[in-house]
Design an enzyme around this catalytic site. Structure first.
Site, short mmCIF file in Angstrom:
data_model
loop_
_atom_site.label_atom_id
_atom_site.label_comp_id
_atom_site.label_asym_id
_atom_site.label_seq_id
_atom_site.Cartn_x
_atom_site.Cartn_y
_atom_site.Cartn_z
N LYS A 160 50.18 2.82 -5.36
CA LYS A 160 49.26 1.75 -6.06
C LYS A 160 48.51 1.33 -4.68
CE LYS A 160 49.28 -1.87 -9.52
NZ LYS A 160 48.10 -1.54 -10.04
N SER A 161 47.76 1.94 -4.34
CA SER A 161 46.72 1.44 -3.16
C SER A 161 45.76 0.83 -3.39
CB SER A 161 46.54 2.56 -2.33
OG SER A 161 45.66 3.48 -2.65
#
Ligand code: PMP
Length: 308
Positions: A160-161
């Protein structure tokens, strides 16, 4: 969705006044999207406010950091405690949304992120329904996006960048400008992946189906896993399988899941009405159990709650 300021934001172990919680304009993550984050919700319960599946979210944050080769300076236990602290000090007793972020700070510029300092911040504020009360009650109109989900060899979809969300934002804007509530993204192979910030589920002949995370590059959503367990307890099977666009059109029911969005029925896909256009029975049942579970009203799911 406007933000309602609260009193304090946790920054690298300190409680900082909301208005003073700033970063330098040369913060690495601002330029290169080199951060990892989480979205978590806390809900009011009879025993006080509780954070839903807090440790699961923080463990995913640490996994995102691992993929991005970010050496997170705080342990899971420390960040779990910090999340609870920020809810407590801001007296968010009616529930809130929490946003932990691990980001590369000020000090280095250039595409090698390894020498950059790593910072961690956790903010929390009251946040209403992400896709609107009407969407939660009656369903949202969705559109298959012209933007594809990332190829996992281009941008790792299991992390989850922050940078990955350029893709979601493009799809969201396209859908909204075209008059829809939410976008559905296809993977590079043309198979169904997920929505901009939610996983996608359909119901066909009493079985719930969702795309395979690893094959179609969708995030392994914690809300989706919660629904999987709730459905199983109600005798409804969830299968992770490849889905194509027409599977969506012909579904008996469809819904999306995410921490911010919660559980939201889908009323149409590309203007094809799903079922009779109103939330179907399986969707309604798992949705209502979800809302009871997060509020501590279902004893068997109490292990998901972290009381503040
Ligand atoms: N997919 C994407 C792209 C998301 O941003 C999110 C929200 N974190 C989800 C799925 C759903 O994940 P979760 O249920 O863990 O919030």
């Amino acid at each position: 969705m406007p933000i309602t300021p609260t009193k304090k934001i946790w920054m690298d172990g300190q409680l900082v006044d909301w208005d003073a919680a700033n970063v330098h304009v040369l913060t690495h993550s601002l330029h290169y999207g080199s951060g990892a984050f989480e979205g978590i919700r806390a809900y009011p319960t009879e025993r006080g406010v509780a954070v839903f599946r807090l440790r699961d979210h923080i463990e995913r944050l640490v996994r995102s950091c691992k993929i991005l080769m970010i050496d997170c300076p705080f342990s899971v236990d420390e960040m779990v405690e910090a999340c609870k602290e920020i809810v407590r000090v801001n007296e968010l007793n009616d529930g809130c949304y929490l946003r932990p972020i691990v980001y590369l700070g000020y000090g280095e510029m250039g595409l090698n992120p390894l020498p950059s300092p790593v910072n961690v911040a956790i903010a929390a504020w009251p946040w209403g329904t992400y896709l609107g009360d009407d969407g939660v009650a009656n369903g949202v109109r969705t559109k298959v996006s012209s933007w594809q989900r990332h190829d996992p060899n281009a941008v790792p979809t299991a992390a989850k960048s922050t940078g990955a969300y350029v893709n979601s934002s493009l799809a969201k804007v396209e859908a909204i400008k075209a008059g829809y509530d939410e976008a559905i993204l296809l993977a590079p192979d043309g198979k169904v992946s997920e929505c901009t910030g939610e996983n996608l589920f359909i119901v066909h002949d009493g079985v719930i189906y969702s795309p395979l995370h690893s094959d179609q590059g969708s995030l392994e959503g914690i809300t989706g896993q919660t629904i999987e367990r709730i459905a199983a307890d109600q005798g409804v099977e969830v299968r992770y399988e490849t889905l194509i666009r027409s599977d969506l059109y012909l579904a008996d029911e469809a819904f999306l899941t995410g921490t911010a969005a919660e559980v939201v029925p889908i009323s149409s896909v590309d203007d094809r009405v799903i079922g009779d256009g109103t939330p179907g029975p399986i969707t309604k049942k798992v949705q209502s159990t979800y809302f009871s579970a997060v509020r501590g009203e279902v004893e068997r799911y109490d292990f998901w709650l972290d009381y503040v």
